[in-house]
Motif scaffolding. Structure first.
Motif, mmCIF file in Angstrom:
data_model
loop_
_atom_site.group_PDB
_atom_site.id
_atom_site.type_symbol
_atom_site.label_atom_id
_atom_site.label_comp_id
_atom_site.label_asym_id
_atom_site.label_seq_id
_atom_site.Cartn_x
_atom_site.Cartn_y
_atom_site.Cartn_z
ATOM 1 N N ASP A 78 0.902 -1.105 0.007
ATOM 2 C CA ASP A 78 -0.159 0.069 0.085
ATOM 3 C C ASP A 78 0.731 1.201 -0.142
ATOM 4 O OD1 ASP A 78 -2.249 -1.227 -0.277
ATOM 5 O OD2 ASP A 78 -2.955 -1.340 2.148
ATOM 6 N N GLY A 79 2.185 1.217 0.299
ATOM 7 C CA GLY A 79 3.008 2.215 0.042
ATOM 8 C C GLY A 79 2.743 3.408 1.276
ATOM 9 N N THR A 80 3.299 4.509 1.162
ATOM 10 C CA THR A 80 3.106 5.655 2.057
ATOM 11 C C THR A 80 1.926 6.020 2.090
ATOM 12 O OG1 THR A 80 5.538 6.171 2.037
ATOM 13 C CG2 THR A 80 3.943 8.013 2.980
ATOM 14 N N GLN A 81 0.833 6.054 3.096
ATOM 15 C CA GLN A 81 -0.436 6.642 3.201
ATOM 16 C C GLN A 81 -0.403 8.081 3.988
ATOM 17 O OE1 GLN A 81 -3.643 3.995 3.391
ATOM 18 N NE2 GLN A 81 -2.287 2.330 3.949
ATOM 19 N N MET A 82 -1.333 8.939 3.492
ATOM 20 C CA MET A 82 -1.267 10.306 3.978
ATOM 21 C C MET A 82 -2.788 10.693 4.131
ATOM 22 S SD MET A 82 1.717 12.620 1.993
ATOM 23 C CE MET A 82 3.073 11.544 1.391
ATOM 24 N N VAL A 83 -3.128 11.348 5.402
ATOM 25 C CA VAL A 83 -4.427 11.883 5.331
ATOM 26 C C VAL A 83 -4.327 13.248 5.876
ATOM 27 C CG1 VAL A 83 -6.622 11.662 6.875
ATOM 28 C CG2 VAL A 83 -5.424 9.398 6.210
ATOM 29 N N GLU A 84 -5.266 14.161 5.105
ATOM 30 C CA GLU A 84 -5.278 15.395 5.416
ATOM 31 C C GLU A 84 -6.302 15.750 6.435
ATOM 32 O OE1 GLU A 84 -5.651 17.736 1.867
ATOM 33 O OE2 GLU A 84 -3.937 17.234 1.029
ATOM 34 N N VAL A 85 -6.023 16.382 7.771
ATOM 35 C CA VAL A 85 -7.020 16.728 8.638
ATOM 36 C C VAL A 85 -7.018 18.343 8.630
ATOM 37 C CG1 VAL A 85 -7.365 16.707 11.045
ATOM 38 C CG2 VAL A 85 -6.102 14.737 9.896
ATOM 39 N N PRO A 86 -8.423 18.791 8.448
ATOM 40 C CA PRO A 86 -8.620 20.258 8.124
ATOM 41 C C PRO A 86 -8.511 21.025 9.392
ATOM 42 C CG PRO A 86 -10.484 19.009 8.103
ATOM 43 C CD PRO A 86 -9.535 17.987 8.183
ATOM 44 N N ALA A 87 -8.013 22.210 9.516
ATOM 45 C CA ALA A 87 -8.020 22.879 10.684
ATOM 46 C C ALA A 87 -9.130 23.163 11.639
ATOM 47 C CB ALA A 87 -7.553 24.397 10.187
ATOM 48 N N ALA A 88 -10.374 23.132 10.928
ATOM 49 C CA ALA A 88 -11.495 22.924 11.503
ATOM 50 C C ALA A 88 -11.761 21.610 12.931
ATOM 51 C CB ALA A 88 -12.861 22.815 10.729
ATOM 52 N N VAL A 89 -11.053 20.680 12.554
ATOM 53 C CA VAL A 89 -10.988 19.517 13.256
ATOM 54 C C VAL A 89 -9.960 19.485 14.369
ATOM 55 C CG1 VAL A 89 -10.572 17.013 13.204
ATOM 56 C CG2 VAL A 89 -11.936 17.937 11.523
ATOM 57 N N LEU A 90 -8.887 20.191 13.873
ATOM 58 C CA LEU A 90 -7.681 20.211 14.706
ATOM 59 C C LEU A 90 -7.804 21.539 15.892
ATOM 60 C CD1 LEU A 90 -5.024 20.143 11.920
ATOM 61 C CD2 LEU A 90 -5.463 18.526 13.534
ATOM 62 N N LEU A 91 -8.386 22.533 15.476
ATOM 63 C CA LEU A 91 -8.310 23.776 16.163
ATOM 64 C C LEU A 91 -8.739 23.706 17.864
ATOM 65 C CD1 LEU A 91 -8.886 27.037 14.025
ATOM 66 C CD2 LEU A 91 -6.865 26.513 15.768
ATOM 67 N N PRO A 92 -9.844 22.841 17.761
ATOM 68 C CA PRO A 92 -10.501 22.819 19.294
ATOM 69 C C PRO A 92 -9.394 22.083 20.081
ATOM 70 C CG PRO A 92 -12.047 22.086 17.685
ATOM 71 C CD PRO A 92 -10.742 22.146 16.785
ATOM 72 N N HIS A 93 -8.338 21.411 19.660
ATOM 73 C CA HIS A 93 -7.456 20.655 20.339
ATOM 74 C C HIS A 93 -6.038 20.996 20.306
ATOM 75 C CE1 HIS A 93 -10.930 17.799 20.314
ATOM 76 N NE2 HIS A 93 -11.066 18.234 19.122
ATOM 77 N N VAL A 94 -5.615 22.088 19.491
ATOM 78 C CA VAL A 94 -4.452 22.736 19.326
ATOM 79 C C VAL A 94 -3.936 23.519 20.622
ATOM 80 C CG1 VAL A 94 -3.042 24.181 18.229
ATOM 81 C CG2 VAL A 94 -4.347 22.696 16.956
ATOM 82 N N ALA A 95 -2.717 23.442 21.086
ATOM 83 C CA ALA A 95 -2.310 24.191 22.137
ATOM 84 C C ALA A 95 -2.463 25.648 22.022
ATOM 85 C CB ALA A 95 -0.844 23.889 22.518
ATOM 86 N N PRO A 96 -2.847 26.467 22.870
ATOM 87 C CA PRO A 96 -3.215 27.883 22.700
ATOM 88 C C PRO A 96 -2.099 28.631 21.884
ATOM 89 C CG PRO A 96 -4.144 27.157 24.860
ATOM 90 C CD PRO A 96 -3.156 26.015 24.237
ATOM 91 N N GLU A 97 -0.919 28.170 22.363
ATOM 92 C CA GLU A 97 0.281 28.964 21.664
ATOM 93 C C GLU A 97 0.423 28.876 20.060
ATOM 94 O OE1 GLU A 97 2.166 25.623 24.279
ATOM 95 O OE2 GLU A 97 0.302 26.916 24.325
ATOM 96 N N TYR A 98 -0.113 27.844 19.677
ATOM 97 C CA TYR A 98 -0.072 27.572 18.115
ATOM 98 C C TYR A 98 -1.335 27.722 17.486
ATOM 99 C CZ TYR A 98 4.290 25.080 20.061
ATOM 100 O OH TYR A 98 5.255 24.785 20.615
ATOM 101 N N ARG A 99 -2.489 28.075 18.003
ATOM 102 C CA ARG A 99 -3.499 28.185 17.443
ATOM 103 C C ARG A 99 -3.523 29.211 16.461
ATOM 104 N NH1 ARG A 99 -8.326 26.485 19.334
ATOM 105 N NH2 ARG A 99 -9.438 28.133 18.700
ATOM 106 N N ALA A 100 -2.702 30.322 16.308
ATOM 107 C CA ALA A 100 -2.593 31.405 15.509
ATOM 108 C C ALA A 100 -1.960 30.976 14.081
ATOM 109 C CB ALA A 100 -1.936 32.666 16.110
ATOM 110 N N LEU A 101 -1.494 29.901 14.307
ATOM 111 C CA LEU A 101 -0.627 29.471 12.836
ATOM 112 C C LEU A 101 -1.890 28.855 11.916
ATOM 113 C CD1 LEU A 101 2.178 27.328 14.435
ATOM 114 C CD2 LEU A 101 2.383 29.418 13.195
ATOM 115 N N PHE A 102 -2.929 28.538 12.457
ATOM 116 C CA PHE A 102 -4.034 27.911 11.757
ATOM 117 C C PHE A 102 -5.160 28.915 11.317
ATOM 118 C CE2 PHE A 102 -2.189 24.475 13.877
ATOM 119 C CZ PHE A 102 -2.192 23.629 13.204
#
Length: 276
Positions: free
Chosen positions: A248-272
Motif C-alpha cells: 500500500d506504500g506511504t499513506q497520507m491523510v489531510e486533517v482540516p484546521a476545523a478538526v484540529l483547532l479545538p485541540h491545538v495548544a493555545p500558543e499554536y492556534r494563531a498558525l491555523f
C-alpha cells in the motif's frame, strides 16, 4: 502497530536532540510580534553543511541528497544531518557485518530531503528513501521535520496537541479516511465477497492498530498552507507497515484546521486558519 525501523530512526534522532542542553530564555526576552508563540530561545547558530553524499563500495552504496534550503536554519539542519548520518551508520554497520556468502549484493541506501514549506513562521522538510539490507525489498526511510524559526525548535505532535481528547478526535477522523480509502482499493479489484470481507477485516485491524489515540502514532505530519499564509490543516504521514501492508506504500491523510483547532495548544492556534 509499532513503527518500523525506518521510523524509529526519527525517534532516535529526536531523542538525541532532547539531550542537548538548551539555555532558558532571558527573563526580559520580548514576545515575537504578530504571534502568540513563545519567545525565541538562545541556540548555537553555527552553520551546518548539508552536503550531498555519494559512496560506492563493494559492500554498500549510499546516496543522500539535500534538495532543501534548511541549511539557513542551523538547528533544523542539524536534525536532518543527524537523521541521515544515523541511517547511513546503520546501513554501513550491517553491510560490514555480513559476509558475501550471506548476501552477495551490496547493501543500498537512498535518501532525499525536500522542502515542503518555507515561511517566516514555519518550515517543513520531508525525508523519503529506503534502505536495503537483504530480503524481498528495501525498508522505507521516511521522516518529517517541522521547524519554528522564531523559536529555534522542532514542533512535535505532543506539543501541538497536548491532550488525549485531541488525539481521540484526530484518530477518529484519520481512521474514517483510511477505512474509506481501503474499501475503495479493495473494490477496485472486484474480489469475491468472502475475500473482500477478509481483506477488509485485516486492513481495518492494521489501520486501527496504527492510529490509536497517541501522539506517537501521528509524529509525522506536514503543514498545509492556505492562501492567506496560515495553515488550512495538517497532512499526517504513515510509512508502509504502519497502517497497511508494504504494497500500500506511504499513506497520507489531510486533517482540516476545523478538526484540529479545538485541540491545538493555545500558543499554536494563531498558525491555523480560524485560530485566534
Amino acid at each position: 502497530m509499532k513503527r518500523v525501523t525506518a521510523v524509529c530512526l526519527l525517534a532516535l534522532a529526536l531523542a538525541a536532540c532532547k539531550k542537548e542542553a538548551t539555555p532558558p530564555p532571558a527573563a526580559d526576552a520580548p514576545a515575537t510580534p504578530g504571534t502568540t508563540l513563545p519567545a525565541p530561545v538562545a541556540t548555537d547558530d553555527g552553520a551546518v553543511e548539508l552536503k550531498e553524499v555519494v559512496e560506492t563500495t563493494p559492500n554498500y552504496v549510499v546516496g543522500i541528497t539535500y534538495d532543501t534550503q534548511a541549511a539557513k536554519y542551523p538547528g533544523l539542519a542539524r536534525e536532518l544531518k543527524r537523521f541521515a548520518d544515523g541511517a547511513r551508520a546503520e546501513l554501513v554497520e550491517s553491510a560490514n557485518g555480513r559476509t558475501a556468502k550471506e548476501n552477495p549484493s551490496p547493501y543500498e541506501l537512498s535518501l532525499t530531503f525536500n522542502d515542503v514549506l518555507d515561511s517566516p513562521e514555519m518550515v517543513a522538510v520531508s525525508a523519503d528513501g529506503s534502505s536495503y539490507t537483504g530480503g524481498a525489498h528495501a525498508a522505507p526511510l521516511i521522516a518529517r521535520f517541522v521547524w519554528l524559526p522564531k523559536q529555534n525548535k522542532l514542533l512535535k505532535a505532543n506539543e501541538l496537541v497536548p491532550q488525549k481528547a485531541g488525539w481521540d478526535a484526530i484518530s477518529r477522523y484519520v481512521r474514517e479516511q483510511l477505512h474509506s480509502a481501503l474499501s475503495q482499493r479493495i473494490d477496485a479489484d472486484d474480489p469475491e465477497p468472502a475475500v473482500r470481507a477478509e481483506q477488509m477485516e485485516t486492513g481495518a485491524r492494521m489501520i486501527d492498530d496504527g492510529t490509536g489515540a497517541d501522539a506517537a502514532n501521528f509524529a509525522m505530519f506536514e503543514p498545509i498552507k492556505a492562501a492567506d499564509g496560515k495553515l488550512s490543516g495538517l497532512k499526517f504521514v504513515f510509512a508502509p507497515y504502519e497502517v497497511g501492508p508494504y504494497s500500500d506504500g506511504t499513506q497520507m491523510v489531510e486533517v482540516p484546521a476545523a478538526v484540529l483547532l479545538p485541540h491545538v495548544a493555545p500558543e499554536y492556534r494563531a498558525l491555523f486558519v480560524g485560530g485566534v
